[in-house]
Design an enzyme around this catalytic site. Structure first.
Site, PDB file in Angstrom:
ATOM      1  N   ASP A  66       0.838  -1.187   0.000  1.00 40.52           N
ATOM      2  CA  ASP A  66       0.000   0.000   0.000  1.00 40.52           C
ATOM      3  C   ASP A  66       0.882   1.249   0.000  1.00 40.52           C
ATOM      4  OD1 ASP A  66      -2.323   1.852   1.019  1.00 40.52           O
ATOM      5  OD2 ASP A  66      -3.256  -0.109   0.757  1.00 40.52           O
ATOM      6  N   HIS A  83      -3.564   5.759   4.035  1.00 41.27           N
ATOM      7  CA  HIS A  83      -4.391   4.687   3.488  1.00 41.27           C
ATOM      8  C   HIS A  83      -3.933   3.332   4.021  1.00 41.27           C
ATOM      9  CE1 HIS A  83      -5.894   1.980   0.224  1.00 41.27           C
ATOM     10  NE2 HIS A  83      -6.909   2.820   0.202  1.00 41.27           N
ATOM     11  N   SER A 128     -11.305  -0.678  -0.794  1.00 39.61           N
ATOM     12  CA  SER A 128     -10.055  -0.713  -0.031  1.00 39.61           C
ATOM     13  C   SER A 128     -10.278  -1.295   1.351  1.00 39.61           C
ATOM     14  CB  SER A 128      -9.491   0.692   0.135  1.00 39.61           C
ATOM     15  OG  SER A 128      -8.755   1.114  -0.966  1.00 39.61           O
TER      16      SER A 128
END
Length: 411
Positions: free
Chosen positions: A117, A162, A337
């Protein structure tokens, strides 16, 4: 809005996209354009001081285990006292509490989950269980750190947090502060593949997949902590959305043969996921989003490559998570996600009780024990399928525990 700005590699739901704005199968322009606004708002990449997650003053005490009731493994709590737990509808939707209860008296094997990520953000939720991996962003112009690949996978740029959120869903501690994760014993290996623009180059992704599973990559030191589960809440950019990129497919096949399960988000374009890499690749457990009601939100990709759904939320009712980037340390994002790491966290629980499970066996357990969608489908349009149902942690773990211990199990 350009095609590029609709094709942010991280599976970030852009709230400003119109219902008709969909990516097209074309090559991305060489000159980057500012990406669309994601559900994780751009913030300074590294705050000077990470705010601590403090316990609340009125936590419900956890009843002590009676002699007749075996204790849960260290780190697990049957009903977490973490202050955000009451708002984590996503854990109730997949029956996480029932899964944790099944762990009473079990001896758990260690499990490492790689989160490919945005990279490494120190987290009070994971502490020493969050392990810095490697930075695979090869383009210095997109890396934000002045060079290409290196040993420092620190998350940088507007989308730095994220990966932090993904890791928390998988493995946040049951410790009376912040949120509760699915496997609070799991170790998370943070591998950086996204540039500061949120984009992922296919070769960077392919090499990171191999390295995360313990396979050699030229010019990169060996991975001292290979993972059995690889979470990819992203898709490869700079390629047309016409099918799985050959480089990514070869890497997926290699890590699957190595014994690692690849879990991917389906993407957020309201389109068929088969054109995306890795969502459309063979040997991938592709996960789309479900709302609290168990239906497909309009943004979530669908199709035959989707194996199952998991909580990803919808605008206005996302997944509640801890994040050092959020107001008061809390965010409520939505997108595929955040569906994928639910499957990764449950897969970690399955491997903890049955470490001999193969990737094929893990995919089978997770899909065949899924909760059926309301009315038998996730969407009124039968073409917009979401796999076998919504992830059910309790049913999957019960099925795994029914298998013989110590045997390598697969199909």
């Amino acid at each position: 809005m350009s095609a590029f700005s609709r094709r942010l590699g991280l599976l970030l739901l852009a709230g400003l996209l119109s219902a008709g704005a969909r990516p097209v199968a074309q090559t991305v322009p060489a000159t980057p354009v500012a990406p669309a606004l994601p559900e994780l708002s751009p913030l300074p990449p590294r705050p000077a001081t990470l705010p601590a997650l403090t316990p609340t003053s009125a936590l419900t005490p956890v009843p002590a285990a009676t002699p007749a009731s075996p204790a849960l493994p260290a780190g697990f709590v049957a009903t977490p006292t973490d202050p955000l737990y009451a708002r984590q509808w996503n854990l109730r939707a997949i029956r996480a509490g029932g899964a944790w209860a099944l762990l009473r008296g079990q001896t758990l094997a260690p499990v490492t989950v790689a989160v490919l990520d945005t990279g490494y953000v120190p987290s009070a939720e994971l502490g020493a269980r969050l392990v810095p991996g490697y930075d695979f962003v090869s383009d210095p112009a997109r890396s934000g750190d002045g060079d290409g690949r290196d040993r420092d996978p620190a998350a940088l740029g507007a989308y730095a947090y994220h990966g932090e959120v993904i890791a928390g869903i998988v493995a946040a501690a049951h410790d009376g502060r912040g949120m509760a994760g699915l496997d609070p014993q799991a170790r998370v290996l943070a591998v950086r593949v996204a540039g500061t623009d949120g984009m992922i180059a296919p070769q960077d992704l392919a090499d990171a997949l191999r390295w995360a599973a313990g396979l050699p990559v030229a010019g990169v030191p060996a991975n001292p902590a290979p993972a059995r589960i690889l979470n990819l809440s992203l898709y490869a950019d700079f390629v047309p959305l016409t099918g799985c990129d050959a480089r990514v497919q070869a890497a997926v096949d290699a890590v699957t043969a190595r014994g690692a399960l690849v879990v991917a988000g389906a993407a957020n374009d309201g389109a068929d996921s088969r054109g995306y890499s890795p969502a459309g690749c063979r040997n991938v457990l592709t996960v789309t989003s479900a709302t609290e009601a168990g239906t497909r939100p309009a943004y979530a990709n669908w199709g035959r490559s989707v194996a199952l759904a998991a909580p990803g939320g919808e605008p206005g009712h996302g997944v509640v998570v801890s994040s050092v980037s959020g107001p008061g340390g809390v965010r409520e994002p939505n997108g595929t996600s955040f569906a994928a790491p639910h499957a990764s966290g449950v897969a970690a629980l399955l491997l903890a009780v049955r470490p001999g499970l193969t990737p094929a066996a893990l995919r089978d357990l997770l899909t065949r024990t899924a909760t059926p969608f309301p009315g038998g489908r996730c969407d009124p349009d039968p073409l917009k399928s979401c796999g076998s149902g919504t992830l059910n942690a309790e049913a999957a773990l019960r099925a795994a525990l029914a298998l013989p211990a110590g045997n390598r199990t697969g199909r």
